[in-house]
Structure formats: structure tokens, C-alpha cells
Design a protein around this motif. Structure first.
Motif, PDB file in Angstrom:
ATOM      1  N   PRO A  33      -0.888   9.861  13.911  1.00  0.00           N
ATOM      2  CA  PRO A  33      -1.877  10.932  13.738  1.00  0.00           C
ATOM      3  C   PRO A  33      -2.801  10.641  12.557  1.00  0.00           C
ATOM      4  O   PRO A  33      -2.482   9.841  11.676  1.00  0.00           O
ATOM      5  N   ASN A  34      -3.953  11.296  12.549  1.00  0.00           N
ATOM      6  CA  ASN A  34      -4.887  11.250  11.416  1.00  0.00           C
ATOM      7  C   ASN A  34      -5.301   9.821  11.039  1.00  0.00           C
ATOM      8  O   ASN A  34      -5.348   9.463   9.858  1.00  0.00           O
ATOM      9  N   MET A  35      -5.615   9.016  12.034  1.00  0.00           N
ATOM     10  CA  MET A  35      -5.989   7.634  11.753  1.00  0.00           C
ATOM     11  C   MET A  35      -7.310   7.535  10.995  1.00  0.00           C
ATOM     12  O   MET A  35      -7.505   6.622  10.189  1.00  0.00           O
ATOM     13  N   ARG A  36      -8.220   8.465  11.234  1.00  0.00           N
ATOM     14  CA  ARG A  36      -9.492   8.423  10.501  1.00  0.00           C
ATOM     15  C   ARG A  36      -9.265   8.646   9.009  1.00  0.00           C
ATOM     16  O   ARG A  36      -9.893   8.001   8.168  1.00  0.00           O
ATOM     17  N   GLU A  37      -8.361   9.564   8.686  1.00  0.00           N
ATOM     18  CA  GLU A  37      -8.044   9.807   7.281  1.00  0.00           C
ATOM     19  C   GLU A  37      -7.342   8.590   6.680  1.00  0.00           C
ATOM     20  O   GLU A  37      -7.594   8.223   5.523  1.00  0.00           O
ATOM     21  N   MET A  38      -6.474   7.952   7.464  1.00  0.00           N
ATOM     22  CA  MET A  38      -5.798   6.750   6.975  1.00  0.00           C
ATOM     23  C   MET A  38      -6.809   5.639   6.716  1.00  0.00           C
ATOM     24  O   MET A  38      -6.712   4.921   5.717  1.00  0.00           O
ATOM     25  N   ARG A  39      -7.774   5.495   7.604  1.00  0.00           N
ATOM     26  CA  ARG A  39      -8.815   4.486   7.399  1.00  0.00           C
ATOM     27  C   ARG A  39      -9.599   4.777   6.123  1.00  0.00           C
ATOM     28  O   ARG A  39      -9.905   3.864   5.344  1.00  0.00           O
ATOM     29  N   LYS A  40      -9.910   6.046   5.903  1.00  0.00           N
ATOM     30  CA  LYS A  40     -10.642   6.445   4.695  1.00  0.00           C
ATOM     31  C   LYS A  40      -9.830   6.129   3.442  1.00  0.00           C
ATOM     32  O   LYS A  40     -10.360   5.600   2.451  1.00  0.00           O
ATOM     33  N   GLN A  41      -8.533   6.441   3.477  1.00  0.00           N
ATOM     34  CA  GLN A  41      -7.674   6.187   2.319  1.00  0.00           C
ATOM     35  C   GLN A  41      -7.519   4.686   2.060  1.00  0.00           C
ATOM     36  O   GLN A  41      -7.426   4.254   0.904  1.00  0.00           O
ATOM     37  N   ALA A  42      -7.489   3.900   3.128  1.00  0.00           N
ATOM     38  CA  ALA A  42      -7.408   2.446   2.963  1.00  0.00           C
ATOM     39  C   ALA A  42      -8.648   1.925   2.252  1.00  0.00           C
ATOM     40  O   ALA A  42      -8.560   1.068   1.362  1.00  0.00           O
ATOM     41  N   LYS A  43      -9.799   2.447   2.630  1.00  0.00           N
ATOM     42  CA  LYS A  43     -11.057   2.031   2.000  1.00  0.00           C
ATOM     43  C   LYS A  43     -11.055   2.389   0.509  1.00  0.00           C
ATOM     44  O   LYS A  43     -11.413   1.561  -0.345  1.00  0.00           O
TER      45      LYS A  43
ATOM     46  N   TRP B  25       0.846  -1.204   0.000  1.00  0.00           N
ATOM     47  CA  TRP B  25       0.000   0.000   0.000  1.00  0.00           C
ATOM     48  C   TRP B  25       0.875   1.245   0.000  1.00  0.00           C
ATOM     49  O   TRP B  25       1.605   1.489   0.964  1.00  0.00           O
ATOM     50  N   PRO B  26       0.814   2.049  -1.052  1.00  0.00           N
ATOM     51  CA  PRO B  26       1.619   3.275  -1.086  1.00  0.00           C
ATOM     52  C   PRO B  26       1.107   4.357  -0.141  1.00  0.00           C
ATOM     53  O   PRO B  26       1.741   5.402  -0.003  1.00  0.00           O
ATOM     54  N   GLY B  27      -0.008   4.089   0.529  1.00  0.00           N
ATOM     55  CA  GLY B  27      -0.597   5.092   1.418  1.00  0.00           C
ATOM     56  C   GLY B  27       0.084   5.218   2.763  1.00  0.00           C
ATOM     57  O   GLY B  27      -0.253   6.120   3.544  1.00  0.00           O
ATOM     58  N   VAL B  28       1.028   4.335   3.073  1.00  0.00           N
ATOM     59  CA  VAL B  28       1.756   4.431   4.342  1.00  0.00           C
ATOM     60  C   VAL B  28       3.253   4.303   4.086  1.00  0.00           C
ATOM     61  O   VAL B  28       3.682   3.612   3.162  1.00  0.00           O
ATOM     62  N   SER B  29       4.018   4.974   4.913  1.00  0.00           N
ATOM     63  CA  SER B  29       5.470   4.861   4.837  1.00  0.00           C
ATOM     64  C   SER B  29       5.910   3.609   5.586  1.00  0.00           C
ATOM     65  O   SER B  29       5.138   3.047   6.375  1.00  0.00           O
TER      66      SER B  29
ATOM     67  N   GLU C 251       5.284   0.019  10.284  1.00  0.00           N
ATOM     68  CA  GLU C 251       5.853  -0.658  11.445  1.00  0.00           C
ATOM     69  C   GLU C 251       5.046  -0.348  12.703  1.00  0.00           C
ATOM     70  O   GLU C 251       4.810  -1.233  13.535  1.00  0.00           O
ATOM     71  N   VAL C 252       4.599   0.901  12.852  1.00  0.00           N
ATOM     72  CA  VAL C 252       3.764   1.263  14.003  1.00  0.00           C
ATOM     73  C   VAL C 252       2.450   0.484  13.956  1.00  0.00           C
ATOM     74  O   VAL C 252       1.966  -0.011  14.983  1.00  0.00           O
ATOM     75  N   LEU C 253       1.875   0.355  12.772  1.00  0.00           N
ATOM     76  CA  LEU C 253       0.631  -0.409  12.629  1.00  0.00           C
ATOM     77  C   LEU C 253       0.850  -1.871  12.986  1.00  0.00           C
ATOM     78  O   LEU C 253       0.030  -2.485  13.679  1.00  0.00           O
TER      79      LEU C 253
ATOM     80  N   GLY D 150      -0.654  -4.680  15.954  1.00  0.00           N
ATOM     81  CA  GLY D 150      -1.357  -5.885  15.530  1.00  0.00           C
ATOM     82  C   GLY D 150      -2.095  -5.745  14.222  1.00  0.00           C
ATOM     83  O   GLY D 150      -2.915  -6.594  13.874  1.00  0.00           O
ATOM     84  N   ILE D 151      -1.806  -4.690  13.465  1.00  0.00           N
ATOM     85  CA  ILE D 151      -2.487  -4.439  12.191  1.00  0.00           C
ATOM     86  C   ILE D 151      -1.503  -4.739  11.073  1.00  0.00           C
ATOM     87  O   ILE D 151      -0.470  -4.077  10.950  1.00  0.00           O
ATOM     88  N   ARG D 152      -1.829  -5.735  10.242  1.00  0.00           N
ATOM     89  CA  ARG D 152      -0.863  -6.191   9.239  1.00  0.00           C
ATOM     90  C   ARG D 152      -1.345  -6.046   7.808  1.00  0.00           C
ATOM     91  O   ARG D 152      -0.582  -6.269   6.879  1.00  0.00           O
ATOM     92  N   THR D 153      -2.604  -5.712   7.589  1.00  0.00           N
ATOM     93  CA  THR D 153      -3.120  -5.612   6.227  1.00  0.00           C
ATOM     94  C   THR D 153      -3.891  -4.310   6.037  1.00  0.00           C
ATOM     95  O   THR D 153      -4.334  -3.675   7.005  1.00  0.00           O
ATOM     96  N   VAL D 154      -4.066  -3.944   4.766  1.00  0.00           N
ATOM     97  CA  VAL D 154      -4.837  -2.739   4.442  1.00  0.00           C
ATOM     98  C   VAL D 154      -6.292  -2.929   4.860  1.00  0.00           C
ATOM     99  O   VAL D 154      -6.948  -1.991   5.319  1.00  0.00           O
ATOM    100  N   GLU D 155      -6.799  -4.157   4.716  1.00  0.00           N
ATOM    101  CA  GLU D 155      -8.180  -4.437   5.118  1.00  0.00           C
ATOM    102  C   GLU D 155      -8.385  -4.182   6.610  1.00  0.00           C
ATOM    103  O   GLU D 155      -9.448  -3.702   7.029  1.00  0.00           O
ATOM    104  N   GLU D 156      -7.377  -4.497   7.400  1.00  0.00           N
ATOM    105  CA  GLU D 156      -7.496  -4.287   8.842  1.00  0.00           C
ATOM    106  C   GLU D 156      -7.480  -2.803   9.190  1.00  0.00           C
ATOM    107  O   GLU D 156      -8.124  -2.386  10.157  1.00  0.00           O
ATOM    108  N   VAL D 157      -6.758  -2.005   8.405  1.00  0.00           N
ATOM    109  CA  VAL D 157      -6.810  -0.547   8.595  1.00  0.00           C
ATOM    110  C   VAL D 157      -8.206  -0.037   8.245  1.00  0.00           C
ATOM    111  O   VAL D 157      -8.800   0.762   8.976  1.00  0.00           O
ATOM    112  N   ARG D 158      -8.738  -0.519   7.135  1.00  0.00           N
ATOM    113  CA  ARG D 158     -10.081  -0.103   6.699  1.00  0.00           C
ATOM    114  C   ARG D 158     -11.142  -0.436   7.740  1.00  0.00           C
ATOM    115  O   ARG D 158     -12.097   0.326   7.932  1.00  0.00           O
ATOM    116  N   ASP D 159     -10.987  -1.560   8.430  1.00  0.00           N
ATOM    117  CA  ASP D 159     -12.015  -2.052   9.344  1.00  0.00           C
ATOM    118  C   ASP D 159     -11.821  -1.602  10.787  1.00  0.00           C
ATOM    119  O   ASP D 159     -12.543  -2.067  11.681  1.00  0.00           O
TER     120      ASP D 159
END
Length: 223
Positions: free
Chosen positions: A160-170, A124-128, A133-135, A139-148
Motif C-alpha cells: 500500500p501507499n507506494m506513491r508515499e514510499m516513492r516520495k520518502q525514498a526521494k 533504508w530505515p523507511g521500509v521494514s 522482501e516484497v520489493l 525486482g526492486i533492490r535499491t532505494v534509487e529504484e524505489v525513487r524511480d
């Protein structure tokens, strides 16, 4: 999670410790207790330092809130150790749980990364790499888990900005699914086109081969 429900878990990781543990023996040729462990001259179990594998897992719906660490050997479904389990529910539970642990454990023993269900964060290019590594530490290892992620879970991720990250994952997953669907349609169209070309070639070949026969038949009729 009750024992009569098939568990839905997420394997977080494994580790190996080295402990003094009883040694299994041969009851026929060696002095052993009722459980098959070797005994010394005084009747005590013989202990040796042995590798002990541990698994840490959590409910799939709440990987950050509840984690359980158990000895791997105690997770194996063994009908002889079920005790009072007349309806077989306990064995079903342990078998279902082990089926989710076993592939990850096999990978761990081979020195490989634990397989994930979904798209790995690395894709996923949406995270560095640092954010990924922080995710993973949470315990979060997939883009689907960020979305959910639920609201309460996002607060526990130190980013920071986890809601925006969740939106971008979706959005990323939706676009990926759309791209895959388009690719499948393109492949289907290509296959249909190839089949049409082959059919046309076969028809042309058949017509070419039947032309001389038609000519000879016409000549005989004229004679």
C-alpha cells in the motif's frame, strides 16, 4: 532493444539446473563430431548429466514488465559464433551485456549476494524487512529504484501507499547526498587546517634554526 545498441539491463538472479548435455572431447584422441562433442560407437553424441547455470535479467527501465531467462554459457561473447557480423555490432552488444552480467555471476558462483548499483534496501530505515522482501520479489533492490518507479510499475508492487514510499525514498536520498556533501566539506576543511598548522610549525622551526646564525653574524659585524 536492438542489437546495435549497448544494452542496459538489471540482473534479477541465477539458478542452476542439472540436464543431460553432450560432453566435450579431445578431437585428436577421441571420436568427436565437428563441434568437438564426444560420440559413441554408433556415432551419437555421448550425454551426461551436467550443471547448467541460468541468468534472469530485465531492461533496467522496466524490471517488472519484461524478464528474460537464458543459459549463462550462451551469453558469453564469442567472436567465433557471431556469424554475419561484419561491422562487429553484435559482438559489441554481447560484450556490453556480459560486462553487466559477469560481476553478478561471479558473486553467484562464490555464494555471495548479487551486487547492486545504488543503496540497498536494507540500508533504508523507511521500509521494514517484510516490505523490502516484497520489493525484492518485484525486482526492486535499491532505494534509487524505489525513487524511480513509474506509475504503471507501482501498481504491480503488492504494497500500500507506494506513491508515499516513492516520495520518502526521494527525500531520503536527497538528505543522504546532502549529508555526504557536508561530510566531504568538513573533511576538506580539516585537511586545510592541518596543512596550515604544519606550515606554521615549519615556519617556526625555520625561524628558530636561523636565529643563532643571525646572532653570530651580528657579533662578527660588531667586531
Amino acid at each position: 532493444m536492438s542489437e546495435n545498441q549497448a544494452p542496459m539491463i538489471r540482473v534479477m538472479g541465477f539458478k542452476t539446473s542439472y540436464e543431460m548435455l553432450p560432453v566435450k572431447g579431445d578431437p585428436v584422441n577421441e571420436r568427436c563430431d565437428l563441434k568437438g562433442y564426444k560420440l559413441d560407437a554408433s556415432g551419437r553424441r555421448i550425454l551426461e548429466r551436467q550443471a547448467e547455470d541460468w541468468v534472469t535479467y530485465s531492461p533496467s527501465h522496466s524490471p517488472m514488465n519484461t524478464k528474460t531467462t537464458e543459459r549463462v554459457r550462451l551469453m558469453l561473447p564469442d567472436p567465433s559464433k557471431m556469424g554475419e557480423d561484419q561491422d562487429g555490432e553484435k559482438l559489441k552488444f554481447m560484450t556490453a551485456r556480459w560486462m553487466q552480467i559477469e560481476p553478478a555471476y561471479d558473486a553467484f558462483k562464490k555464494g555471495q549476494d548479487i551486487p547492486v548499483n545504488g543503496m540497498a534496501l536494507a540500508a533504508w530505515p523507511g521500509v521494514s524487512p517484510e516490505q523490502a522482501e516484497v520489493l525484492r520479489q518485484a525486482g526492486i533492490r535499491t532505494v534509487e529504484e524505489v525513487r524511480d518507479l513509474q506509475e504503471g510499475q507501482m501498481e504491480k508492487v503488492r504494497l500500500p501507499n507506494m506513491r508515499e514510499m516513492r516520495k520518502q525514498a526521494k527525500l531520503f536520498l536527497e538528505n543522504t547526498d546532502a549529508a555526504k556533501a557536508s561530510e566531504r566539506e568538513a573533511q576538506k576543511d580539516a585537511i586545510i587546517e592541518q596543512m596550515a598548522e604544519r606550515l606554521a610549525a615549519m615556519e617556526a622551526l625555520l625561524e628558530e634554526r636561523t636565529q643563532p646564525a643571525k646572532g653570530k653574524s651580528a657579533a662578527r659585524d660588531a667586531a
